[in-house]
Design an enzyme around this catalytic site. Sequence first.
Site, PDB file in Angstrom:
ATOM      1  N   TYR A   1      12.122  28.884  -3.140  1.00  0.00           N
ATOM      2  CA  TYR A   1      11.204  27.865  -2.636  1.00  0.00           C
ATOM      3  C   TYR A   1      11.228  26.632  -3.559  1.00  0.00           C
ATOM      4  O   TYR A   1      11.380  25.499  -3.095  1.00  0.00           O
ATOM      5  CB  TYR A   1       9.789  28.454  -2.532  1.00  0.00           C
ATOM      6  CG  TYR A   1       8.715  27.411  -2.371  1.00  0.00           C
ATOM      7  CD1 TYR A   1       8.657  26.624  -1.222  1.00  0.00           C
ATOM      8  CD2 TYR A   1       7.761  27.197  -3.367  1.00  0.00           C
ATOM      9  CE1 TYR A   1       7.665  25.658  -1.070  1.00  0.00           C
ATOM     10  CE2 TYR A   1       6.768  26.246  -3.224  1.00  0.00           C
ATOM     11  CZ  TYR A   1       6.730  25.476  -2.077  1.00  0.00           C
ATOM     12  OH  TYR A   1       5.764  24.513  -1.940  1.00  0.00           O
TER      13      TYR A   1
ATOM     14  N   LYS B   1      12.406  22.732  -2.754  1.00  0.00           N
ATOM     15  CA  LYS B   1      11.538  21.561  -2.951  1.00  0.00           C
ATOM     16  C   LYS B   1      12.164  20.583  -3.950  1.00  0.00           C
ATOM     17  O   LYS B   1      11.992  19.374  -3.832  1.00  0.00           O
ATOM     18  CB  LYS B   1      10.149  21.999  -3.427  1.00  0.00           C
ATOM     19  CG  LYS B   1       9.343  22.785  -2.402  1.00  0.00           C
ATOM     20  CD  LYS B   1       8.947  21.983  -1.162  1.00  0.00           C
ATOM     21  CE  LYS B   1       7.761  21.075  -1.387  1.00  0.00           C
ATOM     22  NZ  LYS B   1       7.278  20.458  -0.128  1.00  0.00           N
TER      23      LYS B   1
HETATM   24  N1  NAP Z   1      -0.714  25.087  -0.371  1.00  0.00           N
HETATM   25  C1  NAP Z   1      -0.526  25.052  -1.666  1.00  0.00           C
HETATM   26  O1  NAP Z   1      -1.231  25.744  -2.437  1.00  0.00           O
HETATM   27  C2  NAP Z   1       0.516  24.116  -2.247  1.00  0.00           C
HETATM   28  C3  NAP Z   1       0.845  24.181  -3.618  1.00  0.00           C
HETATM   29  C4  NAP Z   1       1.787  23.270  -4.129  1.00  0.00           C
HETATM   30  C5  NAP Z   1       2.379  22.337  -3.296  1.00  0.00           C
HETATM   31  N2  NAP Z   1       2.041  22.303  -1.977  1.00  0.00           N
HETATM   32  C6  NAP Z   1       2.695  21.319  -1.109  1.00  0.00           C
HETATM   33  O2  NAP Z   1       1.717  20.694  -0.309  1.00  0.00           O
HETATM   34  C7  NAP Z   1       2.232  20.446   0.995  1.00  0.00           C
HETATM   35  C8  NAP Z   1       1.227  20.882   2.056  1.00  0.00           C
HETATM   36  O3  NAP Z   1       0.880  22.224   1.900  1.00  0.00           O
HETATM   37  P1  NAP Z   1      -0.112  22.958   2.936  1.00  0.00           P
HETATM   38  O4  NAP Z   1      -0.670  24.147   2.244  1.00  0.00           O
HETATM   39  O5  NAP Z   1      -1.025  21.967   3.550  1.00  0.00           O
HETATM   40  O6  NAP Z   1       0.918  23.471   4.055  1.00  0.00           O
HETATM   41  P2  NAP Z   1       0.651  24.323   5.393  1.00  0.00           P
HETATM   42  O7  NAP Z   1      -0.797  24.546   5.595  1.00  0.00           O
HETATM   43  O8  NAP Z   1       1.545  25.517   5.364  1.00  0.00           O
HETATM   44  O9  NAP Z   1       1.176  23.312   6.505  1.00  0.00           O
HETATM   45  C9  NAP Z   1       2.533  22.997   6.595  1.00  0.00           C
HETATM   46  C10 NAP Z   1       2.776  22.373   7.948  1.00  0.00           C
HETATM   47  O10 NAP Z   1       4.168  22.066   8.073  1.00  0.00           O
HETATM   48  C11 NAP Z   1       4.519  22.284   9.424  1.00  0.00           C
HETATM   49  N3  NAP Z   1       5.962  22.487   9.560  1.00  0.00           N
HETATM   50  C12 NAP Z   1       6.734  23.447   9.022  1.00  0.00           C
HETATM   51  N4  NAP Z   1       8.010  23.312   9.420  1.00  0.00           N
HETATM   52  C13 NAP Z   1       8.039  22.251  10.252  1.00  0.00           C
HETATM   53  C14 NAP Z   1       9.062  21.628  11.018  1.00  0.00           C
HETATM   54  N5  NAP Z   1      10.332  22.078  11.008  1.00  0.00           N
HETATM   55  N6  NAP Z   1       8.733  20.575  11.782  1.00  0.00           N
HETATM   56  C15 NAP Z   1       7.464  20.121  11.814  1.00  0.00           C
HETATM   57  N7  NAP Z   1       6.453  20.653  11.110  1.00  0.00           N
HETATM   58  C16 NAP Z   1       6.736  21.722  10.344  1.00  0.00           C
HETATM   59  C17 NAP Z   1       3.732  23.507   9.848  1.00  0.00           C
HETATM   60  O11 NAP Z   1       3.603  23.524  11.246  1.00  0.00           O
HETATM   61  P3  NAP Z   1       3.389  24.903  12.071  1.00  0.00           P
HETATM   62  O12 NAP Z   1       2.363  25.693  11.336  1.00  0.00           O
HETATM   63  O13 NAP Z   1       2.924  24.439  13.405  1.00  0.00           O
HETATM   64  O14 NAP Z   1       4.678  25.610  12.114  1.00  0.00           O
HETATM   65  C18 NAP Z   1       2.397  23.264   9.120  1.00  0.00           C
HETATM   66  O15 NAP Z   1       1.472  22.595   9.934  1.00  0.00           O
HETATM   67  C19 NAP Z   1       3.597  21.122   1.065  1.00  0.00           C
HETATM   68  O16 NAP Z   1       4.624  20.137   1.035  1.00  0.00           O
HETATM   69  C20 NAP Z   1       3.662  21.993  -0.159  1.00  0.00           C
HETATM   70  O17 NAP Z   1       4.955  22.088  -0.709  1.00  0.00           O
HETATM   71  C21 NAP Z   1       1.141  23.178  -1.424  1.00  0.00           C
END
Ligand code: NAP
Length: 271
Positions: free
Chosen positions: A123, A127
């Site tokens: 992962y 990234k």
């Molecule tokens: N969550 C954490 O704790 C964390 C920690 C460090 C960094 N981050 C970064 O923060 C960002 C946001 O995280 P989050 O937790 O808000 O993510 P999340 O809740 O998992 O949401 C990710 C979204 O991306 C969409 N997605 C995935 N593949 C796609 C594609 N091919 N085309 C269009 N949409 C797509 C998903 O849509 P569907 O669900 O409809 O498939 C989902 O709505 C990410 O870039 C992540 O790397 C997050």
Amino acid sequence: MQRLLVTGGCGYLGRELVRRAPARGWSVRATWFRRPPSGDAEWVRADLRDPEEASRAVDGVDAVVHTAYRQGEGEWGANVDGTRAVATAAAGRRFVHLSTDLVFDGTRGRYREDDLPAPVGSYGRSKLEAERLVGELQPAATIVRTSLIYGGAEPGPQERLAQEGTRFFVDEIRSPVQVTDLADALLELLRIDAPGPLHLGGADDVSRFDFAVLLGADRAAIEGARTTPERAPDVSLDSSRAAELLQTRLRGAYEVLGSGSNGAPRATSSR
Ligand SMILES: NC(=O)c1ccc[n+]([C@@H]2O[C@H](COP(=O)([O-])OP(=O)(O)OC[C@H]3O[C@@H](n4cnc5c(N)ncnc54)[C@H](OP(=O)(O)O)[C@@H]3O)[C@@H](O)[C@H]2O)c1
């Protein structure tokens, strides 16, 4: 009114950006993919790995916050191909890209923007490759590295883990950030020229065990575990550059969630 595209608008962070951007003067378009959308925005269904669909999503907007990603199955496609397509389509627009603390190997902690990334997992590698592409395709973009995101209107993955998990690492350290703090910081960033990586972690470094307790896990009922060699042990972020740039404060988990009413010791705080 300027138009903002939030990719991953149904995601945990995306939803908060969609909610909060109008108050900052943005007209919001957001993408959804599999989860049906909710909330006020102009919704566009797009698989962002497809350059044509990415192009259609970006068409006519002034700025993009790219949150869409995946961890686990399909992560290279979503994170690398998806980012390539979105960053290419968004040429010439303000671009804020979301990345992760897991681009670091975790052997040191308190990582600054100029520290060398060396991800230990697939992962993190995907990234990091996405970061490289954004740097190449969008040199003026801000590449935001953040940590565990929590505290939304609905329980998220961290809250669920704290409720359902039984074993938590005592020696894996992160800088959890509250989702509204992060969303506000990202919206503030859109108006600032800040090319390259920028760390947006919460002010407290917390073990996974203590974080679970802060989120409501019963300290007496859960077990502490040692982290494994294939995981990055301490990927805490030094976010002092963001503190200088932004008015939005990225509060620490102890400040947001209380100082551990069931006995959680305080972790070291960066500021
Ligand atoms: N969550 C954490 O704790 C964390 C920690 C460090 C960094 N981050 C970064 O923060 C960002 C946001 O995280 P989050 O937790 O808000 O993510 P999340 O809740 O998992 O949401 C990710 C979204 O991306 C969409 N997605 C995935 N593949 C796609 C594609 N091919 N085309 C269009 N949409 C797509 C998903 O849509 P569907 O669900 O409809 O498939 C989902 O709505 C990410 O870039 C992540 O790397 C997050």
